[in-house]
Design a protein around this motif. Sequence first.
Motif, PDB file in Angstrom:
ATOM      1  N   LEU A   1       0.845  -1.179   0.000  1.00 58.98           N
ATOM      2  CA  LEU A   1       0.000   0.000   0.000  1.00 58.98           C
ATOM      3  C   LEU A   1       0.881   1.230   0.000  1.00 58.98           C
ATOM      4  O   LEU A   1       1.781   1.349   0.815  1.00 58.98           O
ATOM      5  CB  LEU A   1      -0.904  -0.018   1.226  1.00 58.98           C
ATOM      6  N   GLY A   2       0.650   2.134  -0.886  1.00 57.67           N
ATOM      7  CA  GLY A   2       1.347   3.419  -0.896  1.00 57.67           C
ATOM      8  C   GLY A   2       0.432   4.484  -0.311  1.00 57.67           C
ATOM      9  O   GLY A   2      -0.758   4.491  -0.560  1.00 57.67           O
ATOM     10  N   CYS A   3       0.974   5.363   0.477  1.00 64.46           N
ATOM     11  CA  CYS A   3       0.192   6.429   1.091  1.00 64.46           C
ATOM     12  C   CYS A   3       0.877   7.752   0.801  1.00 64.46           C
ATOM     13  O   CYS A   3       1.991   7.978   1.269  1.00 64.46           O
ATOM     14  CB  CYS A   3       0.089   6.171   2.596  1.00 64.46           C
ATOM     15  N   TYR A   4       0.262   8.576   0.007  1.00 68.00           N
ATOM     16  CA  TYR A   4       0.862   9.828  -0.428  1.00 68.00           C
ATOM     17  C   TYR A   4       0.101  11.019   0.147  1.00 68.00           C
ATOM     18  O   TYR A   4      -1.114  11.021   0.158  1.00 68.00           O
ATOM     19  CB  TYR A   4       0.836   9.938  -1.956  1.00 68.00           C
ATOM     20  N   SER A   5       0.808  12.025   0.598  1.00 69.22           N
ATOM     21  CA  SER A   5       0.151  13.245   1.064  1.00 69.22           C
ATOM     22  C   SER A   5       0.221  14.348   0.012  1.00 69.22           C
ATOM     23  O   SER A   5      -0.218  15.460   0.243  1.00 69.22           O
ATOM     24  CB  SER A   5       0.785  13.725   2.366  1.00 69.22           C
ATOM     25  N   LEU A   6       0.797  14.034  -1.131  1.00 68.09           N
ATOM     26  CA  LEU A   6       0.876  14.989  -2.228  1.00 68.09           C
ATOM     27  C   LEU A   6       0.903  14.240  -3.546  1.00 68.09           C
ATOM     28  O   LEU A   6       1.092  13.037  -3.592  1.00 68.09           O
ATOM     29  CB  LEU A   6       2.123  15.873  -2.094  1.00 68.09           C
ATOM     30  N   SER A   7       0.665  14.946  -4.612  1.00 66.33           N
ATOM     31  CA  SER A   7       0.670  14.318  -5.932  1.00 66.33           C
ATOM     32  C   SER A   7       2.044  13.733  -6.223  1.00 66.33           C
ATOM     33  O   SER A   7       3.065  14.326  -5.894  1.00 66.33           O
ATOM     34  CB  SER A   7       0.333  15.343  -7.001  1.00 66.33           C
ATOM     35  N   SER A   8       2.057  12.553  -6.836  1.00 70.90           N
ATOM     36  CA  SER A   8       3.321  11.866  -7.080  1.00 70.90           C
ATOM     37  C   SER A   8       3.158  10.904  -8.252  1.00 70.90           C
ATOM     38  O   SER A   8       2.083  10.346  -8.449  1.00 70.90           O
ATOM     39  CB  SER A   8       3.719  11.104  -5.819  1.00 70.90           C
ATOM     40  N   PRO A   9       4.231  10.677  -9.000  1.00 72.75           N
ATOM     41  CA  PRO A   9       4.164   9.719 -10.098  1.00 72.75           C
ATOM     42  C   PRO A   9       4.433   8.283  -9.627  1.00 72.75           C
ATOM     43  O   PRO A   9       5.036   7.499 -10.318  1.00 72.75           O
ATOM     44  CB  PRO A   9       5.269  10.217 -11.042  1.00 72.75           C
ATOM     45  N   GLY A  10       4.023   7.937  -8.428  1.00 74.90           N
ATOM     46  CA  GLY A  10       4.274   6.613  -7.871  1.00 74.90           C
ATOM     47  C   GLY A  10       3.618   5.513  -8.681  1.00 74.90           C
ATOM     48  O   GLY A  10       2.667   5.740  -9.418  1.00 74.90           O
ATOM     49  N   VAL A  11       4.109   4.287  -8.540  1.00 73.18           N
ATOM     50  CA  VAL A  11       3.573   3.160  -9.298  1.00 73.18           C
ATOM     51  C   VAL A  11       2.737   2.230  -8.428  1.00 73.18           C
ATOM     52  O   VAL A  11       2.313   1.184  -8.861  1.00 73.18           O
ATOM     53  CB  VAL A  11       4.717   2.360  -9.976  1.00 73.18           C
ATOM     54  N   TRP A  12       2.485   2.595  -7.181  1.00 76.09           N
ATOM     55  CA  TRP A  12       1.658   1.785  -6.286  1.00 76.09           C
ATOM     56  C   TRP A  12       0.195   1.882  -6.699  1.00 76.09           C
ATOM     57  O   TRP A  12      -0.214   2.817  -7.367  1.00 76.09           O
ATOM     58  CB  TRP A  12       1.791   2.292  -4.850  1.00 76.09           C
ATOM     59  N   GLN A  13      -0.596   0.927  -6.279  1.00 72.69           N
ATOM     60  CA  GLN A  13      -2.040   0.994  -6.456  1.00 72.69           C
ATOM     61  C   GLN A  13      -2.584   1.996  -5.439  1.00 72.69           C
ATOM     62  O   GLN A  13      -2.571   1.737  -4.243  1.00 72.69           O
ATOM     63  CB  GLN A  13      -2.685  -0.387  -6.257  1.00 72.69           C
ATOM     64  N   ILE A  14      -3.037   3.121  -5.889  1.00 69.94           N
ATOM     65  CA  ILE A  14      -3.481   4.200  -5.014  1.00 69.94           C
ATOM     66  C   ILE A  14      -4.963   4.008  -4.676  1.00 69.94           C
ATOM     67  O   ILE A  14      -5.795   3.834  -5.566  1.00 69.94           O
ATOM     68  CB  ILE A  14      -3.276   5.580  -5.684  1.00 69.94           C
ATOM     69  N   ILE A  15      -5.288   4.050  -3.379  1.00 70.61           N
ATOM     70  CA  ILE A  15      -6.682   3.934  -2.965  1.00 70.61           C
ATOM     71  C   ILE A  15      -7.274   5.286  -2.593  1.00 70.61           C
ATOM     72  O   ILE A  15      -8.444   5.399  -2.322  1.00 70.61           O
ATOM     73  CB  ILE A  15      -6.850   2.943  -1.787  1.00 70.61           C
ATOM     74  N   GLY A  16      -6.451   6.302  -2.564  1.00 74.17           N
ATOM     75  CA  GLY A  16      -6.934   7.633  -2.221  1.00 74.17           C
ATOM     76  C   GLY A  16      -5.771   8.524  -1.846  1.00 74.17           C
ATOM     77  O   GLY A  16      -4.618   8.216  -2.100  1.00 74.17           O
ATOM     78  N   GLN A  17      -6.091   9.643  -1.213  1.00 72.95           N
ATOM     79  CA  GLN A  17      -5.042  10.529  -0.740  1.00 72.95           C
ATOM     80  C   GLN A  17      -5.449  11.063   0.630  1.00 72.95           C
ATOM     81  O   GLN A  17      -6.607  10.985   1.013  1.00 72.95           O
ATOM     82  CB  GLN A  17      -4.763  11.643  -1.748  1.00 72.95           C
ATOM     83  N   THR A  18      -4.487  11.558   1.362  1.00 71.33           N
ATOM     84  CA  THR A  18      -4.759  12.075   2.692  1.00 71.33           C
ATOM     85  C   THR A  18      -4.496  13.575   2.754  1.00 71.33           C
ATOM     86  O   THR A  18      -3.543  14.058   2.137  1.00 71.33           O
ATOM     87  CB  THR A  18      -3.899  11.352   3.756  1.00 71.33           C
ATOM     88  N   PRO A  19      -5.329  14.302   3.504  1.00 66.56           N
ATOM     89  CA  PRO A  19      -5.075  15.719   3.704  1.00 66.56           C
ATOM     90  C   PRO A  19      -4.110  15.944   4.877  1.00 66.56           C
ATOM     91  O   PRO A  19      -3.698  17.061   5.141  1.00 66.56           O
ATOM     92  CB  PRO A  19      -6.457  16.282   4.032  1.00 66.56           C
ATOM     93  N   LYS A  42      -9.622   5.427   7.093  1.00 66.59           N
ATOM     94  CA  LYS A  42     -11.075   5.569   7.146  1.00 66.59           C
ATOM     95  C   LYS A  42     -11.516   6.633   6.155  1.00 66.59           C
ATOM     96  O   LYS A  42     -10.813   7.626   5.936  1.00 66.59           O
ATOM     97  CB  LYS A  42     -11.551   5.873   8.556  1.00 66.59           C
ATOM     98  N   PRO A  43     -12.669   6.417   5.544  1.00 64.10           N
ATOM     99  CA  PRO A  43     -13.144   7.369   4.541  1.00 64.10           C
ATOM    100  C   PRO A  43     -13.630   8.666   5.186  1.00 64.10           C
ATOM    101  O   PRO A  43     -14.161   8.670   6.299  1.00 64.10           O
ATOM    102  CB  PRO A  43     -14.293   6.634   3.860  1.00 64.10           C
ATOM    103  N   ILE A  44     -13.409   9.764   4.492  1.00 63.80           N
ATOM    104  CA  ILE A  44     -13.959  11.056   4.886  1.00 63.80           C
ATOM    105  C   ILE A  44     -14.579  11.680   3.649  1.00 63.80           C
ATOM    106  O   ILE A  44     -14.236  11.317   2.523  1.00 63.80           O
ATOM    107  CB  ILE A  44     -12.886  11.992   5.494  1.00 63.80           C
ATOM    108  N   ASN A  45     -15.485  12.610   3.871  1.00 61.43           N
ATOM    109  CA  ASN A  45     -16.113  13.250   2.713  1.00 61.43           C
ATOM    110  C   ASN A  45     -15.266  14.433   2.230  1.00 61.43           C
ATOM    111  O   ASN A  45     -14.269  14.797   2.864  1.00 61.43           O
ATOM    112  CB  ASN A  45     -17.560  13.670   3.022  1.00 61.43           C
ATOM    113  N   LYS A  46     -15.647  15.001   1.115  1.00 59.25           N
ATOM    114  CA  LYS A  46     -14.866  16.082   0.512  1.00 59.25           C
ATOM    115  C   LYS A  46     -14.751  17.285   1.449  1.00 59.25           C
ATOM    116  O   LYS A  46     -13.686  17.896   1.556  1.00 59.25           O
ATOM    117  CB  LYS A  46     -15.501  16.502  -0.816  1.00 59.25           C
ATOM    118  N   HIS A  47     -15.831  17.618   2.162  1.00 54.14           N
ATOM    119  CA  HIS A  47     -15.804  18.751   3.093  1.00 54.14           C
ATOM    120  C   HIS A  47     -14.777  18.503   4.205  1.00 54.14           C
ATOM    121  O   HIS A  47     -13.985  19.396   4.528  1.00 54.14           O
ATOM    122  CB  HIS A  47     -17.197  18.985   3.691  1.00 54.14           C
TER     123      HIS A  47
END
Length: 66
Positions: A1-19, A42-47
């Motif tokens: 699992l890759g976890c990115y806090s910013l945009s990246s050209p990573g090759v991992w399967q991305i499930i989302g991003q964190t603020p 855990k999922p959060i909404n856009k707001h």
Amino acid sequence: LGCYSLSSPGVWQIIGQTPLILFNKNQLPPIAFSVKDSLKIKPINKHQFLELRKVSTDLKTYNAND
């Protein structure tokens, strides 16, 4: 699992991003978690995402409020 806090050209399967701020070069240690830590995703909404990003919340602060 890759976890990115910013945009990246990573090759991992991305499930989302964190603020949340996961890396801070001015902090020791600079990474918010270590190898043996468990992370709960855990999922959060856009707001919620935009509010957390706006106040530059770090992982420790977020966990303290959870």
